[in-house]
Design a protein around this motif. Structure first.
Motif, PDB file in Angstrom:
ATOM      1  N   ILE A   1       0.873  -1.076  -0.023  1.00 32.22           N
ATOM      2  CA  ILE A   1      -0.049   0.064  -0.084  1.00 32.22           C
ATOM      3  C   ILE A   1       0.999   1.397   0.159  1.00 32.22           C
ATOM      4  O   ILE A   1       0.646   2.112  -0.757  1.00 32.22           O
ATOM      5  CB  ILE A   1      -0.987   0.058   1.089  1.00 32.22           C
ATOM      6  CG1 ILE A   1      -2.115  -1.003   0.996  1.00 32.22           C
ATOM      7  CG2 ILE A   1      -1.541   1.314   1.449  1.00 32.22           C
ATOM      8  CD1 ILE A   1      -2.903  -1.406   2.205  1.00 32.22           C
TER       9      ILE A   1
ATOM     10  N   LEU B   1      -4.073   6.440  -0.417  1.00 31.50           N
ATOM     11  CA  LEU B   1      -5.275   5.747  -0.769  1.00 31.50           C
ATOM     12  C   LEU B   1      -6.309   5.652   0.380  1.00 31.50           C
ATOM     13  O   LEU B   1      -6.188   5.982   1.452  1.00 31.50           O
ATOM     14  CB  LEU B   1      -4.849   4.118  -1.003  1.00 31.50           C
ATOM     15  CG  LEU B   1      -3.917   3.775  -1.983  1.00 31.50           C
ATOM     16  CD1 LEU B   1      -3.615   2.313  -1.848  1.00 31.50           C
ATOM     17  CD2 LEU B   1      -4.774   4.083  -3.371  1.00 31.50           C
TER      18      LEU B   1
ATOM     19  N   LYS C   1     -10.729  -2.100   2.046  1.00 26.55           N
ATOM     20  CA  LYS C   1     -11.093  -2.496   0.665  1.00 26.55           C
ATOM     21  C   LYS C   1      -9.605  -2.904   0.124  1.00 26.55           C
ATOM     22  O   LYS C   1      -9.409  -3.832  -0.620  1.00 26.55           O
ATOM     23  CB  LYS C   1     -11.764  -1.251  -0.195  1.00 26.55           C
ATOM     24  CG  LYS C   1     -11.750  -1.690  -1.707  1.00 26.55           C
ATOM     25  CD  LYS C   1     -12.377  -0.548  -2.377  1.00 26.55           C
ATOM     26  CE  LYS C   1     -12.205  -0.690  -3.880  1.00 26.55           C
ATOM     27  NZ  LYS C   1     -12.710   0.229  -4.762  1.00 26.55           N
ATOM     28  N   TRP C   2      -8.841  -1.795   0.222  1.00 27.30           N
ATOM     29  CA  TRP C   2      -7.383  -2.173  -0.593  1.00 27.30           C
ATOM     30  C   TRP C   2      -6.858  -3.462  -0.041  1.00 27.30           C
ATOM     31  O   TRP C   2      -5.923  -4.097  -0.511  1.00 27.30           O
ATOM     32  CB  TRP C   2      -6.417  -0.810  -0.562  1.00 27.30           C
ATOM     33  CG  TRP C   2      -6.951  -0.002  -1.476  1.00 27.30           C
ATOM     34  CD1 TRP C   2      -7.513   1.213  -1.400  1.00 27.30           C
ATOM     35  CD2 TRP C   2      -6.789  -0.026  -2.984  1.00 27.30           C
ATOM     36  NE1 TRP C   2      -7.899   1.722  -2.599  1.00 27.30           N
ATOM     37  CE2 TRP C   2      -7.485   0.872  -3.471  1.00 27.30           C
ATOM     38  CE3 TRP C   2      -6.182  -1.036  -3.946  1.00 27.30           C
ATOM     39  CZ2 TRP C   2      -7.510   1.246  -4.992  1.00 27.30           C
ATOM     40  CZ3 TRP C   2      -6.410  -1.095  -5.061  1.00 27.30           C
ATOM     41  CH2 TRP C   2      -6.890   0.219  -5.650  1.00 27.30           C
ATOM     42  N   ASN C   3      -6.840  -3.740   1.343  1.00 24.13           N
ATOM     43  CA  ASN C   3      -6.322  -4.964   2.012  1.00 24.13           C
ATOM     44  C   ASN C   3      -6.943  -6.054   1.334  1.00 24.13           C
ATOM     45  O   ASN C   3      -6.227  -7.115   1.100  1.00 24.13           O
ATOM     46  CB  ASN C   3      -6.590  -4.749   3.670  1.00 24.13           C
ATOM     47  CG  ASN C   3      -5.462  -4.221   4.200  1.00 24.13           C
ATOM     48  OD1 ASN C   3      -4.362  -4.637   4.418  1.00 24.13           O
ATOM     49  ND2 ASN C   3      -5.454  -3.022   4.753  1.00 24.13           N
TER      50      ASN C   3
ATOM     51  N   VAL D   1      -8.420  -6.547  -1.599  1.00 21.24           N
ATOM     52  CA  VAL D   1      -8.110  -6.351  -2.989  1.00 21.24           C
ATOM     53  C   VAL D   1      -6.786  -7.125  -2.988  1.00 21.24           C
ATOM     54  O   VAL D   1      -6.544  -8.014  -3.738  1.00 21.24           O
ATOM     55  CB  VAL D   1      -7.951  -5.064  -3.760  1.00 21.24           C
ATOM     56  CG1 VAL D   1      -7.154  -5.401  -4.802  1.00 21.24           C
ATOM     57  CG2 VAL D   1      -9.105  -4.475  -3.850  1.00 21.24           C
TER      58      VAL D   1
ATOM     59  N   THR E   1     -16.109  -6.989  -0.731  1.00 21.20           N
ATOM     60  CA  THR E   1     -16.259  -5.199  -0.828  1.00 21.20           C
ATOM     61  C   THR E   1     -17.500  -4.981  -1.025  1.00 21.20           C
ATOM     62  O   THR E   1     -18.468  -5.822  -1.098  1.00 21.20           O
ATOM     63  CB  THR E   1     -15.282  -4.674  -2.057  1.00 21.20           C
ATOM     64  OG1 THR E   1     -15.654  -5.193  -3.113  1.00 21.20           O
ATOM     65  CG2 THR E   1     -13.931  -4.958  -1.991  1.00 21.20           C
TER      66      THR E   1
END
Length: 594
Positions: A35, A46, A51-53, A55, A309
């Motif tokens: 990240i 970000l 969400k990014w974790n 993803v 998500t």
């Protein structure tokens, strides 16, 4: 030394390293480093770390699964056997001039059917925002194949408008899918009429929506291909199980609605085995292998690969339900699916000849059956009903399921396998009077349905072109009025409600077909008018008009602003660089033919 270097640099070693790296990236420390690196690359922080974790975990799980399966195929004894069998079957299928000619014919026919779509150059729903933003956003729906392959297709991490190339590419993939389907259903005896029947897989009215997407269409077509591909290998259950598992993972990672194709194919081949008196052990083994492959693949995708998500949990409600709640949900989903199919499926012509083919299906299935005819008829009727019920696939078990045409890929396959099964009645060797009648009826019905599907595709493509012209006309007028009001040096906000509606020049298309071509609601307007460089801060989403009406305080505040322009097509309210636009939908009531 050279041997050591070769061993270190071998593909096997690289594959193991890649697999371990994917697993390491799932660890919290690694995710944080990724990240931080991503933020440095894009030059900003970000948002939505949860969400990014998710993803990163989902993406790495997918690529780890892919690496593991690749290792299995290349470096294990059973995997080598599976790989060799697949290679031999693909060579048998496509490495002949006749096969390539037939695929080329299918591709040409697909291009003819979708010619008006290619020409219309219509931005359909999600295309509207992707053209401006360049963002793919497929990974949020766990569509890793779409996300990854688009980088190579567009030669960039951001999207460019490649239409109609992407849709032509989708037509090429559909041609391969149709040929594969015809090959499976005819046991390799592909004929001209079976090629026409196999086209129903990709020109069924519901599939037009899939082809309408400029950016999504190739990956939706890949999902169709992955759904059919495993059934080339049913003679060897080990090969079939391995390819089924990975194909279903690929389906779920390209376009999840394609899972229903696998169910349709499993059922129709099971029916054919029963009617041909294949041994009970063989039938049971095939059926259990299919069910196990399907369930295991979907569980692994759901538990390890799918990203939790808003696109999968909140929007689609993919949580597992149990007991009476599960059965109630399935019942409600099927009722909604059934209602949508009967409402949106073509016109009278298409429905009539589809019904003829469905009525012929039991007789076609029973014609060459080795069991007694009454039993064969009952069995085929049972499987016909079961195929229809399950043609919605796993979407039957999703809480907030998707009832759009693009999700009905199982129904597209359902129509295609009905037509291909009916070809048993078209036997040129049988000259009896009764058989001649059914032969002619089968020929007429398949050709007439193909004609109906082709006409539908041409009509809808032309409808897109008409809507495109009307859309540009409406937004040109709107922007002309707003251009006189807006202070370009100030910060401006706009709130847009209403819709422009369909163009009146398309009145006959809407009378003949129940169509929803998208794009003219206020939810897309704020993006569409940016095409003409009108830079405003917008509050307008698909649900905004409902929220606008529910929020009485906001509605009263905005409607209290002075009415600056009131025209036949829209009203504009404004004050202090804030504007409310109410789009109108005037329609010509009817035409008087003299």
């Amino acid at each position: 030394m050279n041997k050591i270097l070769k061993k270190i640099c071998s593909f096997q070693t690289l594959l193991i390293i890649f697999f371990i790296a994917c697993l390491c990236c799932i660890l919290p420390v690694s995710r944080n480093l990724i990240i931080i690196l991503m933020e440095k690359i894009i030059g900003r922080a970000l948002q939505d770390m949860t969400k990014w974790n998710a993803v990163i975990v989902g993406s790495m799980s997918f690529f780890a699964t892919l690496a593991l399966f690749t290792y299995f195929l290349i470096y294990t004894e059973k995997g080598k056997y599976v790989f060799a069998a697949c290679r031999e079957k693909i060579r048998e299928l496509f490495y002949s001039k006749k096969a390539l000619t037939q695929v080329a014919i299918l591709f040409g026919l697909y291009c003819i059917c979708y010619l008006t779509l290619f020409r219309a150059n219509y931005d359909f729903q999600d295309d509207i925002k992707r053209i401006i933003s360049g963002h793919k956003s497929w990974v949020g729906a766990s569509r890793y194949i779409s996300e990854s392959l688009s980088v190579f297709l567009h030669t960039n991490f951001y999207l460019n408008d490649l239409a109609p190339f992407t849709q032509i590419l989708a037509a090429a993939i559909l041609a391969i899918s149709s040929y594969t389907l015809a090959y499976v259903m005819t046991d390799g005896a592909v004929t001209k009429l079976s090629l026409i029947a196999s086209l129903f897989l990709g020109i069924c009215p519901f599939y037009f929506e899939n082809m309408s997407y400029k950016f999504d269409s190739p990956y939706m077509a890949l999902a169709m291909l992955f759904g059919v591909l495993p059934f080339l290998f049913t003679k060897d259950l080990l090969v079939y199980a391995a390819i089924s598992f990975m194909s279903l993972i690929f389906v779920c990672s390209s376009y999840q609605a394609g899972n229903s194709i696998y169910i349709i194919m499993t059922l129709v081949l099971t029916m054919k085995m029963i009617l041909s008196k294949t041994g009970g052990k063989r039938i049971l083994s095939f059926l259990l292998t299919s069910i196990a492959s399907y369930i295991i693949a979907l569980i692994i995708f759901k538990v390890l690969i799918m990203i939790p998500t808003e696109a999968t949990i909140d929007e689609r409600n993919t949580q597992v339900h149990m007991g009476i709640q599960f059965f109630t949900m399935v019942k409600d989903n099927f009722i909604g699916y059934n209602r949508t199919v009967f409402s949106n499926y073509g016109n009278i012509w298409i429905r009539f000849f589809t019904c003829i083919l469905a009525l012929l299906f039991p007789f076609a299935a029973a014609k060459n059956a080795r069991v007694n005819k009454p039993l064969a008829l009952l069995t085929s009727i049972f499987f016909l009903g079961l195929m229809y019920i399950l043609s919605f696939g796993a979407y039957l078990a999703i809480g907030n399921t998707l009832l759009n045409d693009r999700a009905f890929m199982g129904f597209d396959a359902f129509i295609a396998v009905i037509a291909l099964t009916d070809l048993a009645l078209y036997d040129s060797r049988d000259k009896s009077r009764g058989q001649s009648a059914t032969k002619i009826l089968t020929l007429i019905s398949i050709c007439a349905l193909f004609h109906g599907f082709t006409v539908f595709a041409i009509v809808r493509g032309n409808l897109y072109a008409k809507q495109n012209d009307y859309q540009k006309f409406r937004y040109t007028i709107l922007l002309g009025d707003m251009g006189h009001l807006i202070n370009s040096s100030a910060h401006n906000e706009a709130y847009i409600v209403g819709d422009i509606g369909p163009s009146t020049s398309s009145i006959m298309e809407y009378k003949n077909y129940n169509l929803n071509i998208g794009g003219y609601s206020s939810g897309w307007t704020h993006i569409l008018i940016q095409d003409w460089n009108m830079d405003l801060d917008f509050l307008a989403t698909d649900s905004f008009e409902r929220k606008f009406n529910e929020n009485k305080e906001l509605k009263a505040e905005l409607e209290a602003m002075p009415l600056l322009i009131s025209s036949y097509y829209h009203d504009i309210y404004g004050e202090n660089n804030r504007y409310l636009v109410k789009l109108k939908n005037p329609q010509v009531k009817d035409y008087e033919i003299k």
